[in-house]
Write a protein that holds these residues in place. Structure first.
Motif, mmCIF file in Angstrom:
data_model
loop_
_atom_site.group_PDB
_atom_site.id
_atom_site.type_symbol
_atom_site.label_atom_id
_atom_site.label_comp_id
_atom_site.label_asym_id
_atom_site.label_seq_id
_atom_site.Cartn_x
_atom_site.Cartn_y
_atom_site.Cartn_z
ATOM 1 N N ASP A 39 -60.874 24.481 -22.417
ATOM 2 C CA ASP A 39 -62.163 24.429 -23.371
ATOM 3 C C ASP A 39 -62.292 23.003 -23.988
ATOM 4 N N GLN A 40 -63.702 22.071 -24.278
ATOM 5 C CA GLN A 40 -63.538 21.259 -24.214
ATOM 6 C C GLN A 40 -63.806 21.635 -26.453
ATOM 7 N N GLU A 41 -63.128 21.269 -27.251
ATOM 8 C CA GLU A 41 -63.031 21.249 -28.920
ATOM 9 C C GLU A 41 -63.624 20.207 -29.378
ATOM 10 N N LEU A 42 -62.752 18.897 -29.397
ATOM 11 C CA LEU A 42 -63.555 17.987 -29.532
ATOM 12 C C LEU A 42 -64.733 16.723 -29.359
ATOM 13 N N ASN A 43 -64.740 16.259 -30.180
ATOM 14 C CA ASN A 43 -66.054 15.130 -29.627
ATOM 15 C C ASN A 43 -64.964 14.536 -28.986
ATOM 16 N N ARG A 44 -66.107 13.958 -28.260
ATOM 17 C CA ARG A 44 -65.947 12.714 -26.841
ATOM 18 C C ARG A 44 -66.821 11.963 -27.497
ATOM 19 N N ASN A 45 -66.124 10.922 -28.424
ATOM 20 C CA ASN A 45 -66.509 9.395 -29.364
ATOM 21 C C ASN A 45 -66.300 8.079 -29.256
ATOM 22 N N LEU A 192 -62.701 10.766 -42.585
ATOM 23 C CA LEU A 192 -63.271 9.810 -41.674
ATOM 24 C C LEU A 192 -63.161 9.681 -39.851
ATOM 25 N N ALA A 193 -63.023 11.052 -39.670
ATOM 26 C CA ALA A 193 -63.096 11.457 -38.514
ATOM 27 C C ALA A 193 -63.488 10.616 -37.075
ATOM 28 N N GLN A 194 -64.620 11.014 -37.757
ATOM 29 C CA GLN A 194 -66.098 10.904 -36.696
ATOM 30 C C GLN A 194 -66.065 9.813 -36.509
ATOM 31 N N LYS A 195 -65.682 8.475 -37.411
ATOM 32 C CA LYS A 195 -65.899 7.309 -37.523
ATOM 33 C C LYS A 195 -64.884 6.976 -37.364
ATOM 34 N N LEU A 196 -63.484 7.840 -37.069
ATOM 35 C CA LEU A 196 -62.740 7.065 -36.078
ATOM 36 C C LEU A 196 -62.824 5.651 -35.264
ATOM 37 N N PRO A 197 -63.330 5.882 -34.207
ATOM 38 C CA PRO A 197 -63.959 4.905 -33.259
ATOM 39 C C PRO A 197 -64.248 3.553 -33.573
ATOM 40 N N LEU A 198 -65.614 3.539 -34.732
ATOM 41 C CA LEU A 198 -65.658 2.353 -35.194
ATOM 42 C C LEU A 198 -65.066 1.699 -35.407
ATOM 43 N N ILE A 199 -64.307 2.787 -36.538
ATOM 44 C CA ILE A 199 -63.572 1.839 -37.610
ATOM 45 C C ILE A 199 -62.223 1.486 -36.693
ATOM 46 N N PHE A 373 -51.348 28.503 -35.805
ATOM 47 C CA PHE A 373 -51.374 27.956 -36.979
ATOM 48 C C PHE A 373 -51.579 26.632 -36.651
ATOM 49 N N PHE A 374 -50.501 25.617 -35.436
ATOM 50 C CA PHE A 374 -51.252 24.543 -35.763
ATOM 51 C C PHE A 374 -52.151 24.012 -34.353
ATOM 52 N N ALA A 375 -52.193 25.265 -33.893
ATOM 53 C CA ALA A 375 -53.690 25.220 -32.747
ATOM 54 C C ALA A 375 -54.997 25.040 -32.690
ATOM 55 N N GLN A 376 -55.485 25.475 -34.530
ATOM 56 C CA GLN A 376 -56.517 25.360 -34.615
ATOM 57 C C GLN A 376 -57.140 24.125 -34.916
ATOM 58 N N VAL A 377 -58.322 23.900 -35.010
ATOM 59 C CA VAL A 377 -59.011 23.316 -35.192
ATOM 60 C C VAL A 377 -59.892 22.839 -36.411
ATOM 61 N N ASN A 378 -59.996 22.733 -37.158
ATOM 62 C CA ASN A 378 -60.770 22.253 -38.651
ATOM 63 C C ASN A 378 -62.403 22.560 -37.736
ATOM 64 N N PRO A 379 -63.746 23.430 -38.369
ATOM 65 C CA PRO A 379 -65.068 23.218 -38.001
ATOM 66 C C PRO A 379 -65.339 22.167 -38.483
ATOM 67 N N THR A 380 -64.963 21.993 -39.507
ATOM 68 C CA THR A 380 -65.464 20.723 -40.525
ATOM 69 C C THR A 380 -65.840 19.562 -40.515
ATOM 70 N N PHE A 381 -64.205 19.104 -40.483
ATOM 71 C CA PHE A 381 -63.699 17.939 -39.430
ATOM 72 C C PHE A 381 -64.594 17.412 -38.046
ATOM 73 N N THR A 382 -63.794 19.196 -37.519
ATOM 74 C CA THR A 382 -63.432 18.792 -36.153
ATOM 75 C C THR A 382 -62.469 18.175 -35.664
ATOM 76 N N VAL A 383 -61.166 18.533 -36.435
ATOM 77 C CA VAL A 383 -59.458 17.701 -36.140
ATOM 78 C C VAL A 383 -58.372 19.100 -36.044
ATOM 79 N N PRO A 384 -57.408 18.623 -35.736
ATOM 80 C CA PRO A 384 -56.867 19.919 -36.169
ATOM 81 C C PRO A 384 -56.082 19.303 -36.932
#
Length: 520
Positions: A39-45, A192-199, A373-384
């Motif tokens: 399943d797609q869990e992470l944002n494709r940015n 800054l995870a969702q801004k990482l592509p811009l960075i 535990f390690f496979a969880q994606v944090n819902p706030t930051f959308t990162v593992p």
């Protein structure tokens, strides 16, 4: 594929009328995710430029040829360092071509261990995939440690040239700086995870302009020896008894500078149109970084002067002493070093991102202790986030292994190279065997056609040579302080992973192949 699964996949892949969504990506992305059974869990940015920036900065090739020059200067000298880089670039180009094709076949965060699971002979799919996953986890964690350690030592080097009389070096200074660098890199990857592509796109621009910012002062201000003095000089300073053998040992330096375009593979579930953009990003990274690295290493060879003097520098890095000798100014040398240091910190940010995705992917396949535990994606930051935190803990531990000496840096550098090369050897071998047996492979939107088998064969030959010499010490005469202890850590991790596999993992780890849906 099964009929009911086909219906499910059609429903899954047609979730948006325009075929593109912020999270699911393109229709092809959803098709690829369905094929690997995830399943797609992470944002494709991530797009092409941000992928290029991500891999180019993580490799930091023109920067790495400077701070990794101790290998080349000790084993090859000025001319040998250049020829070794050329040989490494030519050979590693085949490796990246092979990896890019596999990335187009199966763009998934698992990367090498997924490819091994899917392409290896059925009799050894599970155990080979499992070992490859552990090797990748080791390789990328030592990558973070190596980046952070280099940044920390450059900080100490800058302090040393600015306060030569008042600063007294202590090993624990570097240890604390390594942990601090890794912590800040983790914060970047969280807040800054969702801004990482811009960075990453911005950093790519700095990476390119910084190249000229270092290159031009060196050419303008440094004395220029005769070309014959540089290109005609091959030296065996490591005591190996042969210039050829010495240069082979020195291969670790350029390979360390060139390794890493596959890092984007572990970000593939965050790349839009990954099966096309990912291999293109890897190839263009090789072209960009390979060419700038060549220009920089030739420039550096012309500016070195007395090798013994720069190697004995109190700064800990030959290139800082070269900057100081060339400019004649502490402030100028400091400014130039800060550019290298900043780029290497950015490489640490990319390394942390890659490593966390590798841990996340391997954990969701039950390959690690406490996998849930390690496979969880944090819902706030959308990162593992849990995977990010464990990476910080591991790197902090590595920072305490004989930290504060150049031996530690060389061991970490060669260990990371050896681990990643091992994963390349195993995954490319699986594909080569499959081709040799004329067994089907998934379609690749980017491929090398009829040349693929030959390129894979050359890749394996190159990798075998470099892998062997990655465990060699810097010089032939060794003792407890100059031995390359990377092999001990490498073997130790393999043994631990096998013990864990026998005791528990074999009951739960089946490999990604059990989820793969066949197309057609």
């Amino acid at each position: 594929m099964w009929k009911d699964e086909a219906v499910k996949s059609e429903a899954y892949m047609s979730g948006h009328e325009d075929g593109v969504s912020a999270k699911g990506g393109t229709m092809q992305d959803r098709k690829d995710m369905w094929r690997v059974g995830r399943d797609q869990e992470l944002n494709r940015n991530f797009r092409f430029l941000s992928v290029l920036g991500f891999t180019a900065v993580l490799m930091c090739t023109w920067e790495a040829v400077l701070f990794g020059s101790s290998y080349g200067l000790t084993n090859g000298g000025k001319g040998g360092m250049i020829y070794t880089y050329l040989g490494g670039l030519a050979g590693f180009s085949f490796v990246i071509l092979s990896m890019a094709e596999m990335a187009s076949m199966a763009p998934t965060s698992g990367g090498q261990y997924h490819w091994v699971s899917e392409f290896a002979p059925p009799s050894c799919q599970c155990i080979l995939s499992y070992i490859t996953g552990w090797i990748c986890v080791l390789g990328w964690h030592t990558g973070i440690a190596g980046c952070s350690y280099t940044v920390a030592n450059m900080m100490v080097g800058v302090i040393a040239i600015n306060y030569p009389d008042s600063y007294t070096y202590q090993p624990w200074h570097v240890t604390l700086l390594v942990i601090a660098v890794a912590l800040v890199a983790l914060l970047f990857n969280t807040l800054l995870a969702q801004k990482l592509p811009l960075i990453e796109g911005i950093i790519l621009v700095i990476h390119c302009f910084g190249f000229f910012g270092i290159l031009i002062p060196l050419w303008v201000l440094s004395p220029r020896p005769a070309a014959s003095e540089v290109f005609g000089s091959i030296e065996d300073r490591g005591g190996w008894g042969s210039n050829g053998l010495s240069c082979l040992v020195g291969l670790v330096g350029p390979i360390y500078a060139l390794i890493g375009p596959d890092s984007a593979v572990h970000m593939s579930e965050e790349i839009r149109d990954a099966s096309r953009v990912l291999p293109l990003g890897m190839i263009w990274t090789l072209i960009l970084n390979g060419s700038t690295g060549l220009v920089m290493i030739i420039t550096f060879a012309f500016c070195i002067g007395d090798i013994d003097e720069v190697m004995a520098s109190q700064t800990g890095f030959a290139f800082i002493q070269v900057f100081l000798n060339s400019t004649g100014s502490v402030k100028a040398a400091t400014g130039m070093t800060v550019v290298i240091m900043a780029m290497q910190f950015c490489a640490a940010i990319s390394n942390v991102a890659t490593t966390s995705r590798q841990v996340y992917a391997f954990a969701r396949d039950k390959g690690l202790p406490f996998s849930d535990f390690f496979a969880q994606v944090n819902p706030t930051f959308t990162v593992p986030l849990n995977a990010l935190c464990v990476s910080l803990v591991i790197v902090s531990g590595l920072a305490c292994i004989n930290i504060g000496s150049s031996v530690a840096f060389n061991a970490i550098m060669s260990l990371g190279v050896a681990a990643l090369l091992s994963s390349y050897i195993i995954s490319i071998s699986c594909v080569r065997i499959r081709r040799w047996r004329k067994q089907p492979l998934p379609p690749a939107r980017w491929n090398m056609g009829r040349l693929s088998p030959y390129i894979d064969t050359v890749s394996l030959l190159v990798l075998s040579v470099v892998w062997t010499f990655s465990f060699f010490p810097l010089t032939r005469e060794v003792d407890a302080t100059t031995m390359n202890w990377g092999v001990v850590i490498f073997v130790g991790v393999i043994i631990f992973s096998l013990v864990y596999y026998v005791v528990y993992a074999r009951k739960v780890y089946k490999g990604p192949v059990v989820r793969v849906n066949m197309m057609g």
